[in-house]
Design a protein around this motif. Structure first.
Motif, short mmCIF file in Angstrom:
data_model
loop_
_atom_site.label_atom_id
_atom_site.label_comp_id
_atom_site.label_asym_id
_atom_site.label_seq_id
_atom_site.Cartn_x
_atom_site.Cartn_y
_atom_site.Cartn_z
N TYR A 22 0.83 -1.21 0.00
CA TYR A 22 0.00 0.00 0.00
C TYR A 22 0.87 1.27 0.00
O TYR A 22 0.33 2.37 0.06
N PRO A 124 4.87 7.09 0.61
CA PRO A 124 4.02 7.67 1.65
C PRO A 124 4.68 8.83 2.38
O PRO A 124 5.88 8.85 2.58
N SER A 125 3.87 9.78 2.78
CA SER A 125 4.31 10.92 3.57
C SER A 125 3.21 11.20 4.58
O SER A 125 2.06 11.45 4.21
N PHE A 127 2.67 13.71 6.51
CA PHE A 127 2.04 15.03 6.51
C PHE A 127 1.13 15.22 5.30
O PHE A 127 0.09 15.85 5.40
N LEU A 129 -0.56 12.73 3.69
CA LEU A 129 -1.76 11.93 3.95
C LEU A 129 -2.66 12.64 4.97
O LEU A 129 -3.89 12.66 4.84
N ALA A 133 -6.48 14.00 4.35
CA ALA A 133 -7.57 13.41 5.14
C ALA A 133 -8.19 14.40 6.12
O ALA A 133 -9.21 14.10 6.73
N SER A 134 -7.59 15.58 6.26
CA SER A 134 -8.06 16.51 7.28
C SER A 134 -9.34 17.24 6.88
O SER A 134 -10.12 17.65 7.74
N LEU A 204 -1.04 6.97 10.33
CA LEU A 204 -1.61 6.88 8.98
C LEU A 204 -0.98 5.73 8.21
O LEU A 204 0.20 5.46 8.36
N GLU A 209 -4.95 3.21 12.03
CA GLU A 209 -4.99 4.59 11.53
C GLU A 209 -6.17 5.35 12.13
O GLU A 209 -7.27 4.82 12.25
N VAL A 211 -8.02 9.31 12.06
CA VAL A 211 -8.01 10.70 11.60
C VAL A 211 -9.37 11.32 11.90
O VAL A 211 -10.42 10.75 11.59
N ARG A 212 -9.34 12.47 12.55
CA ARG A 212 -10.60 13.13 12.89
C ARG A 212 -10.41 14.63 12.96
O ARG A 212 -9.42 15.12 13.51
N LEU B 11 -9.67 8.51 -0.19
CA LEU B 11 -8.97 9.53 -0.97
C LEU B 11 -7.95 8.83 -1.85
O LEU B 11 -6.90 8.41 -1.38
N PRO B 25 0.70 2.41 -5.72
CA PRO B 25 1.03 1.10 -5.13
C PRO B 25 -0.05 0.06 -5.50
O PRO B 25 -1.22 0.41 -5.65
N VAL B 28 -3.20 -0.06 -3.41
CA VAL B 28 -4.05 1.12 -3.64
C VAL B 28 -4.83 0.94 -4.94
O VAL B 28 -6.03 1.23 -5.03
N VAL B 108 -14.26 16.20 2.12
CA VAL B 108 -13.66 15.56 3.29
C VAL B 108 -14.17 16.23 4.56
O VAL B 108 -14.52 15.55 5.55
N HIS B 112 -16.19 14.42 7.74
CA HIS B 112 -15.86 14.53 9.16
C HIS B 112 -17.06 15.03 9.96
O HIS B 112 -17.37 14.52 11.03
N VAL B 118 -12.69 8.48 7.12
CA VAL B 118 -11.94 9.02 5.98
C VAL B 118 -10.62 8.27 5.86
O VAL B 118 -9.92 8.11 6.85
N PRO B 120 -7.06 8.10 3.63
CA PRO B 120 -6.18 8.60 2.57
C PRO B 120 -5.26 7.49 2.06
O PRO B 120 -4.85 6.63 2.83
N THR B 122 -1.74 6.46 -0.45
CA THR B 122 -0.47 6.99 -0.98
C THR B 122 -0.45 7.07 -2.50
O THR B 122 -0.86 6.12 -3.17
#
Lengths: 238, 238
Positions: A22, A124-125, A127, A129, A133-134, A204, A209, A211-212, B11, B25, B28, B108, B112, B118, B120, B122
């Motif tokens: 992934y 992948p990064s 920040f 991701l 997702a934010s 992430l 994982e 995220v909210r 995402l 990837p 994904v 997104v 939320h 949610v 995300p 890569t």
């Protein structure tokens, strides 16, 4: 002397805790496996990653130079020496994409200075991701790394980021040392304005994982997530 | 009513001009191919991308809602309707990772607000690849999207970014509409201080990828690259 094929400094991603499948595109995986000269942030995690990509990876034929926050600029030309001889050099960070939030940029800058080709690869990064997702503004944003450790300074920074976000309509991204995450989240919720949006993006790409995004006021009414020791990105927009 | 499995807003990345094999990837790719409800920035490019992932992808069984800069907030709950029924919804941008530099963040944010999960994934991002490859500070940086069109305002912005970079030790990232790139680069070189570092990162992940970092003063002595109509990220550090 015959012309050697042009070598390049290759910026290779590694995982950020999630599955390779992934995280790393197949073509990128092949590029990494062909490389024999690496500049690594941490030798142990680099070896583990290469073996995870291919358990037959010939570590014994592989050169590794160490680049971390203790490295000095004058050591870098030696790390790039293989490029002169026409061999690719790959950079591997401890986590995610090199040269973002780690000392890798020093090496890249030197490569530009010496006229070597630089090739970044997709991976992948945390920040990026987190920003995706934010649900916060992804058209203007700023990444600040770690905030100051000292409490007074930390309050000042958070207030400053809140003002910057409002003035510039800019999402603000920052981090904390993972073992301080829980305390830090409580501190953020005490410090920011009730109407500010806060996103907590933790582990992430991993199985747990999280995220909210909510206003600070809603966060204050909510049971807080267990982000202890889990790599987490915090984002605010006011 | 029986409990449906928890659906999520996914995402999904798409390519930024490069090969799928180097961009997405495998895991994904599988997630994208399993999805049948999409929110897309451009229907034609989304269809083309899905068919490129798998030429047998059943477009005829697939729902697509259009989300672009003309979309209104009140249209979004309908786009997320499939989630209520327990079906995943995927967002696909025209290029790269959704919700960064495009209108995806609206969706997104709504997810939320409604308490949907949610997720995300890569994939390639031109600004992240540019930052990695620039050799400029990757520990603190800010992304500003497009600068103002009007000449006076553009000068002011560039001067402002140069000052911000110095004051905050922050790399500044920005873009231009691709058909204006050549003119814009000349304009930047005329406007910035000779000692400021400028990186031009063009068509990243593509065959004619170009990335180079030099001081403005060195750029002024160099033949400029052909970046006409090629998606380009500009980065400065002073």
């Amino acid at each position: 002397m015959s012309q050697l094929p042009k070598a390049s400094l290759k910026l290779f991603p590694c995982t950020i805790g999630g599955e390779i499948n992934y995280s790393i595109p197949e073509g990128v995986k092949m590029e990494i496996l062909e490389c024999r000269n690496f500049i690594v942030e941490n030798e142990r995690t680099a070896r583990r990653f290469l073996k995870a990509l291919d358990r037959n990876f010939p570590l014994e034929e592989t050169q590794m130079s160490l680049l971390n926050k203790h490295s000095r600029e004058q050591e870098i030309p030696l790390m790039l020496k293989a490029l002169e001889q026409g061999n690719d050099v790959g950079i591997l960070s401890e986590s995610g994409c090199p040269a973002v939030g780690d000392p890798g940029a020093l090496v890249v800058a030197m490569a530009h200075k010496k006229g070597y080709q630089v090739k970044p690869f997709t991976g992948p990064s945390s920040f990026l991701l987190a920003l995706m997702a934010s649900g916060l503004n992804g058209q203007q944003f700023a990444f600040h790394g770690y905030l100051p450790v000292q409490e007074n300074e930390k309050i000042k920074s958070l207030k400053y980021l809140e003002n910057e976000s409002k003035a510039k309509n800019q999402t603000q991204l920052f981090m904390e040392t993972p073992y301080r995450n829980i305390k830090f989240l409580a501190f953020i919720l005490k410090t920011l304005n009730p109407s500010t949006f806060l996103c907590v993006a933790s582990n992430l790409s991993c199985e747990d994982e999280y995220v909210r995004t909510m206003t600070v006021q809603d966060w204050r009414k909510t049971e807080l997530p267990d982000i202890h020791k889990k790599p987490t990105v915090f984002l605010l927009q006011s």
